[in-house]
Design a protein around this motif. Structure first.
Motif, PDB file in Angstrom:
ATOM      1  N   ASP A 103      13.780  10.612  17.575  1.00 55.16           N
ATOM      2  CA  ASP A 103      14.531  10.005  16.473  1.00 55.16           C
ATOM      3  C   ASP A 103      14.546   8.484  16.526  1.00 55.16           C
ATOM      4  N   ARG A 104      13.950   7.897  17.582  1.00 57.83           N
ATOM      5  CA  ARG A 104      14.066   6.440  17.752  1.00 57.83           C
ATOM      6  C   ARG A 104      12.745   5.697  17.612  1.00 57.83           C
ATOM      7  N   LEU A 105      11.633   6.399  17.688  1.00 55.40           N
ATOM      8  CA  LEU A 105      10.319   5.763  17.534  1.00 55.40           C
ATOM      9  C   LEU A 105       9.598   6.409  16.355  1.00 55.40           C
ATOM     10  N   HIS A 106       9.271   5.591  15.380  1.00 52.25           N
ATOM     11  CA  HIS A 106       8.556   6.069  14.193  1.00 52.25           C
ATOM     12  C   HIS A 106       7.225   5.321  14.098  1.00 52.25           C
ATOM     13  N   MET A 107       6.136   6.027  14.349  1.00 52.72           N
ATOM     14  CA  MET A 107       4.801   5.460  14.231  1.00 52.72           C
ATOM     15  C   MET A 107       4.253   5.846  12.859  1.00 52.72           C
ATOM     16  N   LEU A 108       4.079   4.851  11.990  1.00 55.90           N
ATOM     17  CA  LEU A 108       3.623   5.085  10.625  1.00 55.90           C
ATOM     18  C   LEU A 108       2.291   4.366  10.405  1.00 55.90           C
ATOM     19  N   ASP A 109       1.492   4.878   9.493  1.00 59.15           N
ATOM     20  CA  ASP A 109       0.220   4.214   9.202  1.00 59.15           C
ATOM     21  C   ASP A 109      -0.130   4.354   7.731  1.00 59.15           C
ATOM     22  N   CYS A 110      -1.058   3.483   7.294  1.00 59.13           N
ATOM     23  CA  CYS A 110      -1.489   3.446   5.892  1.00 59.13           C
ATOM     24  C   CYS A 110      -2.661   4.373   5.612  1.00 59.13           C
ATOM     25  N   ASP A 111      -3.279   4.899   6.687  1.00 58.03           N
ATOM     26  CA  ASP A 111      -4.509   5.685   6.536  1.00 58.03           C
ATOM     27  C   ASP A 111      -5.537   4.886   5.742  1.00 58.03           C
ATOM     28  N   ASP A 112      -5.706   3.620   6.156  1.00 61.64           N
ATOM     29  CA  ASP A 112      -6.570   2.695   5.412  1.00 61.64           C
ATOM     30  C   ASP A 112      -7.154   1.693   6.402  1.00 61.64           C
ATOM     31  N   ASP A 113      -8.428   1.834   6.713  1.00 62.74           N
ATOM     32  CA  ASP A 113      -9.042   0.914   7.676  1.00 62.74           C
ATOM     33  C   ASP A 113      -9.967  -0.108   7.010  1.00 62.74           C
ATOM     34  N   THR A 114      -9.737  -0.358   5.719  1.00 65.00           N
ATOM     35  CA  THR A 114     -10.507  -1.398   5.044  1.00 65.00           C
ATOM     36  C   THR A 114     -10.156  -2.763   5.642  1.00 65.00           C
ATOM     37  N   PRO A 115     -11.096  -3.735   5.599  1.00 70.00           N
ATOM     38  CA  PRO A 115     -10.868  -5.050   6.227  1.00 70.00           C
ATOM     39  C   PRO A 115      -9.961  -5.951   5.387  1.00 70.00           C
ATOM     40  N   ARG A 116      -8.704  -5.524   5.254  1.00 72.00           N
ATOM     41  CA  ARG A 116      -7.704  -6.309   4.536  1.00 72.00           C
ATOM     42  C   ARG A 116      -6.481  -6.446   5.426  1.00 72.00           C
ATOM     43  N   PRO A 117      -5.661  -7.469   5.224  1.00 69.26           N
ATOM     44  CA  PRO A 117      -4.441  -7.598   6.019  1.00 69.26           C
ATOM     45  C   PRO A 117      -3.543  -6.373   5.847  1.00 69.26           C
ATOM     46  N   LEU A 118      -2.954  -5.932   6.947  1.00 69.99           N
ATOM     47  CA  LEU A 118      -2.087  -4.757   6.939  1.00 69.99           C
ATOM     48  C   LEU A 118      -0.934  -4.912   5.954  1.00 69.99           C
ATOM     49  N   THR A 119      -0.312  -6.085   5.910  1.00 77.59           N
ATOM     50  CA  THR A 119       0.837  -6.273   5.020  1.00 77.59           C
ATOM     51  C   THR A 119       0.452  -6.005   3.572  1.00 77.59           C
ATOM     52  N   GLU A 120      -0.730  -6.434   3.184  1.00 78.62           N
ATOM     53  CA  GLU A 120      -1.208  -6.185   1.816  1.00 78.62           C
ATOM     54  C   GLU A 120      -1.293  -4.690   1.541  1.00 78.62           C
ATOM     55  N   LYS A 121      -1.767  -3.927   2.518  1.00 82.71           N
ATOM     56  CA  LYS A 121      -1.882  -2.479   2.352  1.00 82.71           C
ATOM     57  C   LYS A 121      -0.498  -1.838   2.202  1.00 82.71           C
ATOM     58  N   VAL A 122       0.457  -2.300   3.009  1.00 85.27           N
ATOM     59  CA  VAL A 122       1.804  -1.728   2.951  1.00 85.27           C
ATOM     60  C   VAL A 122       2.443  -2.021   1.602  1.00 85.27           C
ATOM     61  N   LEU A 123       2.291  -3.265   1.124  1.00 88.96           N
ATOM     62  CA  LEU A 123       2.901  -3.639  -0.153  1.00 88.96           C
ATOM     63  C   LEU A 123       2.350  -2.810  -1.312  1.00 88.96           C
ATOM     64  N   GLN A 124       1.128  -2.332  -1.179  1.00 86.20           N
ATOM     65  CA  GLN A 124       0.519  -1.535  -2.235  1.00 86.20           C
ATOM     66  C   GLN A 124       0.750  -0.035  -2.048  1.00 86.20           C
ATOM     67  N   ASN A 125       1.660   0.311  -1.126  1.00 90.29           N
ATOM     68  CA  ASN A 125       1.921   1.714  -0.819  1.00 90.29           C
ATOM     69  C   ASN A 125       3.426   1.985  -0.900  1.00 90.29           C
ATOM     70  N   PRO A 126       3.957   2.186  -2.119  1.00 90.01           N
ATOM     71  CA  PRO A 126       5.410   2.398  -2.293  1.00 90.01           C
ATOM     72  C   PRO A 126       5.955   3.560  -1.465  1.00 90.01           C
ATOM     73  N   GLU A 127       5.144   4.611  -1.309  1.00 96.87           N
ATOM     74  CA  GLU A 127       5.599   5.767  -0.539  1.00 96.87           C
ATOM     75  C   GLU A 127       5.832   5.380   0.922  1.00 96.87           C
ATOM     76  N   LEU A 128       4.929   4.568   1.480  1.00 92.44           N
ATOM     77  CA  LEU A 128       5.087   4.137   2.867  1.00 92.44           C
ATOM     78  C   LEU A 128       6.302   3.227   3.007  1.00 92.44           C
ATOM     79  N   ILE A 129       6.508   2.328   2.048  1.00 93.52           N
ATOM     80  CA  ILE A 129       7.682   1.454   2.091  1.00 93.52           C
ATOM     81  C   ILE A 129       8.961   2.284   2.107  1.00 93.52           C
ATOM     82  N   GLU A 130       8.991   3.335   1.319  1.00 92.54           N
ATOM     83  CA  GLU A 130      10.176   4.198   1.293  1.00 92.54           C
ATOM     84  C   GLU A 130      10.354   4.920   2.628  1.00 92.54           C
ATOM     85  N   ARG A 131       9.260   5.329   3.253  1.00 91.71           N
ATOM     86  CA  ARG A 131       9.345   5.994   4.567  1.00 91.71           C
ATOM     87  C   ARG A 131       9.910   5.025   5.603  1.00 91.71           C
ATOM     88  N   ILE A 132       9.514   3.764   5.527  1.00 91.56           N
ATOM     89  CA  ILE A 132      10.061   2.770   6.458  1.00 91.56           C
ATOM     90  C   ILE A 132      11.559   2.610   6.225  1.00 91.56           C
TER      91      ILE A 132
END
Length: 504
Positions: A103-132
């Motif tokens: 319940d204390r460690l949450h490892m999340l990922d974008c399932d996206d290994d394209t050569p772009r900054p990670l933050t950009e990928k997260v911002l374009q993934n509303p579902e992941l933002i909600e999970r965070i």
């Protein structure tokens, strides 16, 4: 993007919340840390580092926060971290063995290994933002940790409704190469002769000509892009004569035909210079000259701490690329580096800068009375951040703010040599378990009883690129260097001779 008219008001609220959390020791220890280790830099700069996506694992030391039973960590990456890497990291952290982290460690990922900054990928993934957001039990006791800080990281913090524990993006320019030189001069800290705020090839030519005119004996100069990192935007220019200045026409021809920017051609380099600007300064190189660096942490209250000093290990063309580091910095200049870093850090704090940063210097081991020379400011977590925090996690000793030395729990000093970008092509296809087994079988792996040996990290690029990182810890700089060299030799031998015992 966030409406600019709301940014200042939201930022003030977030800063107040961050200060409230981190100023209360109990809340600071039990807060939820959201880690988004994005290398948010120019895409061309990112492409200079094959496997750069795996640099997202450099902040895994932050999992040591979980040793406090009430603390939580949310760690976000582009793609899922190899379970063996996660298990190895958690096993290395004293006190985590046997803890229920469900319940204390949450490892999340974008399932996206394209050569772009990670933050950009997260911002374009509303579902992941909600999970965070769902992983945060108390938004008033949570904050965002990133590798560096741009408007994208600020936008993400606002989307999550938590403060960003890093330099405000609006203050980032204070730490670029041009503003850094100006700040050094204003604080009375020495910096190489040179010119800043250059935005064209013509400006470079004029600056180089003026630099040579002022010092006819100058042989080389360094050109640096304002917003590059790890030396990837540095290029060295060599003058043709040690007796007379080169003409502007000759300098222009030499720039176009002889200068080799790392991972770039001259036209591409000039295009970046036009956009971000840059500097020209004298290239200092004498016997005994070393390049130490100091890591600082500026608390939201404005308090400045020197976390560590180290000597940089440089490589690449003309030794302009950061390869690794050794801790602590040489004793002949260590305290002078600390003093200069504190002077600069306090000036940055007065401007409102917070979070992790480092300052690079030059120092002369053969002239201990000479002043250290400041080179540049890095307003981010760098390549030396993870090694120090790893040793601080596993050794759990004490860093002496006065001497700059580190003392283990046994009362003896500790030193280390580290690199997160060791490249052995023959390791492609090697698993984490195989590499760990090689160091264990050779008697080199970290021993918690002696608090010495080798820890592996930055392992995500191992199987695909043959890249890995290590921190070699010893009771003296020489013992640390011996562990480092022996580990390199052992891994190389295993790679070439296929001696690694294959895991079942």
């Amino acid at each position: 993007m966030i409406d600019n008219s709301t940014v200042d008001g939201v930022a003030d609220i977030m800063k107040a919340r961050l200060k409230a959390v981190l100023s209360d020791p109990e809340r600071a220890h039990t807060a939820t840390t959201v880690i988004v280790p994005s290398l948010t830099v120019h895409p061309d700069e990112l492409r200079k580092f094959p496997g750069a996506i795996h640099f997202e694992q450099r902040l895994l030391f932050e999992l040591s926060r979980l040793t406090v039973p009430e603390a939580r960590v949310v760690y976000v990456t582009s793609r899922q971290i190899d379970p063996d890497i996660l298990a190895y990291t958690l096993d290395a952290i004293p006190g985590l063995s046997g803890m229920d982290l469900t319940d204390r460690l949450h490892m999340l990922d974008c399932d996206d290994d394209t050569p772009r900054p990670l933050t950009e990928k997260v911002l374009q993934n509303p579902e992941l933002i909600e999970r965070i957001r769902q992983a945060l039990p108390d938004h008033d006791a949570a904050y965002l940790v990133t590798y560096n800080s741009t408007s994208a990281e600020r936008d993400l913090a606002h989307r999550l409704g938590i403060p960003l524990y890093s330099c405000d993006p609006d203050l980032q320019k204070i730490g670029n190469k041009s503003r850094g030189r100006q700040l050094f001069r204003s604080t009375g800290v020495a910096t190489p002769s040179g010119f800043e705020d250059l935005h064209s090839e013509e400006a470079l030519v004029s600056a180089l000509a003026a630099l040579k005119q002022a010092d006819p004996g100058l042989r080389r100069a360094v050109i640096k892009l304002n917003e590059s990192f790890a030396g990837a935007g540095n290029a060295v220019f060599t003058f043709s004569s040690s007796e007379a200045p080169d003409s502007p026409d000759l300098i222009s021809r030499k720039l176009r035909h002889e200068v080799q920017p790392p991972g770039d051609d001259w036209s591409g380099f000039v295009q970046k210079l036009t956009v971000m600007g840059g500097i020209v300064e004298e290239y200092l190189s004498t016997e005994g000259l070393q390049s130490p660096s100091a890591q600082l942490l500026i608390h939201p209250t404005g308090t400045v701490h020197v976390i560590s000093t180290h000597d940089q290990i440089l490589g690449g063309a003309d030794d302009q690329t950061f390869v690794g580091c050794s801790f602590p910095a040489h004793e002949s200049y260590r305290q002078r580096v600390q003093e200069a870093a504190l002077t600069i850090g306090r000036e940055l704090a007065d401007h409102g800068v917070i979070g992790h940063l480092s300052i690079d210097f030059l120092a002369d081991t053969l002239n201990p009375d000479a002043a250290v020379t400041a080179l540049e400011i890095n307003l981010r977590r760098g390549g030396a951040t993870a090694p120090f925090h790893f040793i601080n996690t596993v050794v759990a000793g004490v860093h002496d703010d006065v001497s700059g030395a580190y003392q283990g729990r046994d009362g003896l000093p500790r030193a280390y040599v580290a690199s997160d970008r060791i490249h052995v092509p023959d390791l492609v296809g090697t698993t984490v378990k195989e590499l760990v087994s090689a160091t264990i079988n050779a008697g080199l792996h970290y021993d918690p009883d002696t608090q010495t040996g080798t820890l592996l990290f930055a392992l995500g690029a191992l199987a695909e690129f043959g890249k890995y990182g290590l921190v070699a810890i010893g009771r003296s700089p020489q013992e640390a260097r011996d562990f480092y060299d022996r580990t390199l030799a052992t891994v190389q031998e295993c790679a070439l001779g296929n001696l690694v015992v294959r895991s079942s």
